[in-house]
Design a protein around this motif. Structure first.
Motif, short mmCIF file in Angstrom:
data_model
loop_
_atom_site.label_atom_id
_atom_site.label_comp_id
_atom_site.label_asym_id
_atom_site.label_seq_id
_atom_site.Cartn_x
_atom_site.Cartn_y
_atom_site.Cartn_z
N LYS A 54 45.78 41.81 51.81
CA LYS A 54 46.02 41.12 53.08
C LYS A 54 47.36 41.52 53.70
CE LYS A 54 46.31 36.46 54.99
NZ LYS A 54 46.24 35.03 54.68
N ARG A 55 48.40 41.57 52.89
CA ARG A 55 49.75 41.83 53.40
C ARG A 55 49.95 43.28 53.84
NH1 ARG A 55 55.41 40.05 52.94
NH2 ARG A 55 56.40 41.76 54.04
N TYR A 56 49.43 44.22 53.03
CA TYR A 56 49.71 45.64 53.28
C TYR A 56 48.51 46.42 53.81
CZ TYR A 56 54.01 44.58 50.86
OH TYR A 56 55.21 44.02 50.49
N GLU A 57 47.36 45.74 53.95
CA GLU A 57 46.15 46.37 54.47
C GLU A 57 45.79 47.63 53.70
OE1 GLU A 57 46.57 46.84 58.69
OE2 GLU A 57 46.95 44.72 58.99
N VAL A 58 45.75 47.51 52.38
CA VAL A 58 45.34 48.61 51.53
C VAL A 58 43.99 48.30 50.91
CG1 VAL A 58 47.68 49.40 51.00
CG2 VAL A 58 46.61 47.72 49.53
N LYS A 59 43.23 49.33 50.65
CA LYS A 59 41.94 49.16 49.98
C LYS A 59 42.16 49.24 48.48
CE LYS A 59 37.28 50.85 49.75
NZ LYS A 59 36.26 51.71 50.29
N ILE A 60 41.61 48.26 47.77
CA ILE A 60 41.78 48.20 46.32
C ILE A 60 40.41 48.24 45.68
CG2 ILE A 60 42.60 46.80 44.40
CD1 ILE A 60 44.67 45.59 46.37
N GLU A 61 40.18 49.24 44.84
CA GLU A 61 38.93 49.35 44.08
C GLU A 61 39.06 48.47 42.84
OE1 GLU A 61 36.27 51.07 45.08
OE2 GLU A 61 37.32 51.79 46.87
N ALA A 62 38.19 47.48 42.72
CA ALA A 62 38.32 46.45 41.69
C ALA A 62 38.34 46.98 40.26
CB ALA A 62 37.21 45.42 41.85
N ASN A 63 37.45 47.87 39.91
CA ASN A 63 37.33 48.27 38.51
C ASN A 63 37.76 49.71 38.22
OD1 ASN A 63 36.34 45.78 37.53
ND2 ASN A 63 34.35 46.25 38.41
N SER A 64 38.53 50.30 39.12
CA SER A 64 38.91 51.69 38.90
C SER A 64 40.12 51.80 37.97
CB SER A 64 39.21 52.39 40.23
OG SER A 64 40.54 52.18 40.63
N GLU A 65 40.18 52.88 37.25
CA GLU A 65 41.31 53.13 36.35
C GLU A 65 42.60 53.30 37.15
OE1 GLU A 65 43.16 53.09 32.92
OE2 GLU A 65 41.00 52.81 33.09
N GLN A 66 42.51 53.89 38.33
CA GLN A 66 43.69 54.07 39.18
C GLN A 66 44.27 52.72 39.58
OE1 GLN A 66 43.07 55.93 42.98
NE2 GLN A 66 45.24 56.01 43.44
N THR A 67 43.40 51.75 39.89
CA THR A 67 43.88 50.42 40.26
C THR A 67 44.59 49.77 39.09
OG1 THR A 67 42.12 50.15 41.90
CG2 THR A 67 43.18 48.14 41.09
N LYS A 68 44.03 49.89 37.89
CA LYS A 68 44.68 49.32 36.71
C LYS A 68 46.07 49.90 36.52
CE LYS A 68 40.38 48.42 34.27
NZ LYS A 68 39.50 48.83 33.18
N GLN A 69 46.20 51.20 36.71
CA GLN A 69 47.51 51.85 36.56
C GLN A 69 48.46 51.41 37.68
OE1 GLN A 69 46.69 56.03 36.40
NE2 GLN A 69 45.84 55.93 34.33
N SER A 70 47.91 51.23 38.88
CA SER A 70 48.73 50.84 40.03
C SER A 70 49.29 49.44 39.90
CB SER A 70 47.92 50.94 41.32
OG SER A 70 47.52 52.27 41.55
N PHE A 71 48.61 48.58 39.13
CA PHE A 71 49.06 47.21 38.95
C PHE A 71 49.88 47.04 37.66
CE2 PHE A 71 46.43 46.40 42.43
CZ PHE A 71 46.57 45.09 42.84
N SER A 72 50.29 48.13 37.06
CA SER A 72 50.99 48.04 35.78
C SER A 72 52.42 47.54 35.90
CB SER A 72 50.96 49.39 35.06
OG SER A 72 51.67 50.36 35.81
N SER A 73 53.08 47.81 37.03
CA SER A 73 54.48 47.40 37.22
C SER A 73 54.78 47.32 38.71
CB SER A 73 55.42 48.40 36.56
OG SER A 73 55.39 49.64 37.25
#
Length: 87
Positions: A54-73
Protein backbone atom coordinates in the motif's frame (compact mmCIF):
# COMPACT_ATOMS: atom_id res chain seq x y z
CA UNK A 1 20.51 2.58 -0.18
CA UNK A 2 18.72 5.50 1.33
CA UNK A 3 18.88 5.88 5.11
CA UNK A 4 15.57 7.75 4.89
CA UNK A 5 13.93 4.73 3.23
CA UNK A 6 15.33 2.43 5.92
CA UNK A 7 13.94 4.68 8.66
CA UNK A 8 10.55 4.72 6.89
CA UNK A 9 10.56 0.92 6.70
CA UNK A 10 11.43 0.60 10.38
CA UNK A 11 8.61 2.96 11.33
CA UNK A 12 6.23 1.10 9.00
CA UNK A 13 7.14 -2.18 10.74
CA UNK A 14 6.44 -0.64 14.13
CA UNK A 15 3.19 1.04 13.09
CA UNK A 16 1.70 -1.76 10.98
CA UNK A 17 2.47 -4.44 13.57
CA UNK A 18 1.64 -2.31 16.64
CA UNK A 19 5.04 -2.90 18.22
CA UNK A 20 4.68 -0.68 21.27
CA UNK A 21 7.89 -1.51 23.11
CA UNK A 22 10.25 -0.92 20.19
CA UNK A 23 11.66 2.15 18.44
CA UNK A 24 13.17 2.50 14.98
CA UNK A 25 16.60 2.75 16.64
CA UNK A 26 16.05 -0.72 18.16
CA UNK A 27 15.79 -2.32 14.71
CA UNK A 28 19.18 -3.11 13.19
CA UNK A 29 19.35 -2.75 9.39
CA UNK A 30 20.90 -6.15 8.68
CA UNK A 31 19.31 -8.07 11.58
CA UNK A 32 16.84 -10.83 10.62
CA UNK A 33 13.21 -9.75 10.90
CA UNK A 34 11.78 -13.23 11.39
CA UNK A 35 12.34 -15.95 14.02
CA UNK A 36 15.65 -14.77 15.53
CA UNK A 37 16.40 -11.10 15.38
CA UNK A 38 13.18 -9.09 15.61
CA UNK A 39 11.15 -12.29 16.04
CA UNK A 40 8.32 -11.66 13.58
CA UNK A 41 6.11 -14.54 12.41
CA UNK A 42 4.07 -15.43 9.30
CA UNK A 43 1.07 -13.34 10.35
CA UNK A 44 3.38 -10.37 10.81
CA UNK A 45 4.76 -11.04 7.31
CA UNK A 46 1.27 -10.82 5.80
CA UNK A 47 0.47 -7.57 7.61
CA UNK A 48 3.84 -6.06 6.77
CA UNK A 49 3.52 -7.14 3.14
CA UNK A 50 0.15 -5.40 2.84
CA UNK A 51 1.51 -2.23 4.45
CA UNK A 52 4.51 -2.16 2.09
CA UNK A 53 2.33 -2.85 -0.94
CA UNK A 54 0.00 0.00 0.00
CA UNK A 55 2.71 2.50 0.98
CA UNK A 56 5.20 1.90 -1.83
CA UNK A 57 2.93 0.47 -4.55
CA UNK A 58 5.09 -2.58 -5.14
CA UNK A 59 3.92 -5.97 -6.31
CA UNK A 60 4.70 -8.75 -3.86
CA UNK A 61 4.57 -12.41 -4.89
CA UNK A 62 3.28 -14.26 -1.83
CA UNK A 63 5.15 -17.56 -2.07
CA UNK A 64 8.22 -16.70 -4.11
CA UNK A 65 11.74 -17.33 -2.86
CA UNK A 66 12.70 -13.79 -3.89
CA UNK A 67 9.99 -12.37 -1.61
CA UNK A 68 11.25 -14.45 1.32
CA UNK A 69 14.76 -13.10 0.76
CA UNK A 70 13.44 -9.55 0.36
CA UNK A 71 11.74 -9.70 3.75
CA UNK A 72 14.82 -11.03 5.55
CA UNK A 73 16.02 -7.65 6.88
CA UNK A 74 15.46 -3.90 6.64
CA UNK A 75 18.36 -3.69 4.16
CA UNK A 76 16.79 -6.36 1.95
CA UNK A 77 13.38 -4.68 2.11
CA UNK A 78 14.88 -1.30 1.18
CA UNK A 79 16.62 -2.83 -1.82
CA UNK A 80 13.42 -4.65 -2.89
CA UNK A 81 11.36 -1.45 -2.64
CA UNK A 82 13.92 0.61 -4.56
CA UNK A 83 13.98 -1.97 -7.35
CA UNK A 84 10.20 -2.41 -7.57
CA UNK A 85 8.74 0.96 -6.61
CA UNK A 86 6.13 2.34 -9.01
CA UNK A 87 7.62 5.18 -10.99
Amino acid sequence: MSDILKQEIKQLIIDSLDLEDITADDIIDDEPLFIEGLGLDSIDALELGLAIKKRYEVKIEANSEQTKQSFSSVNALAEFIQQNKAQ
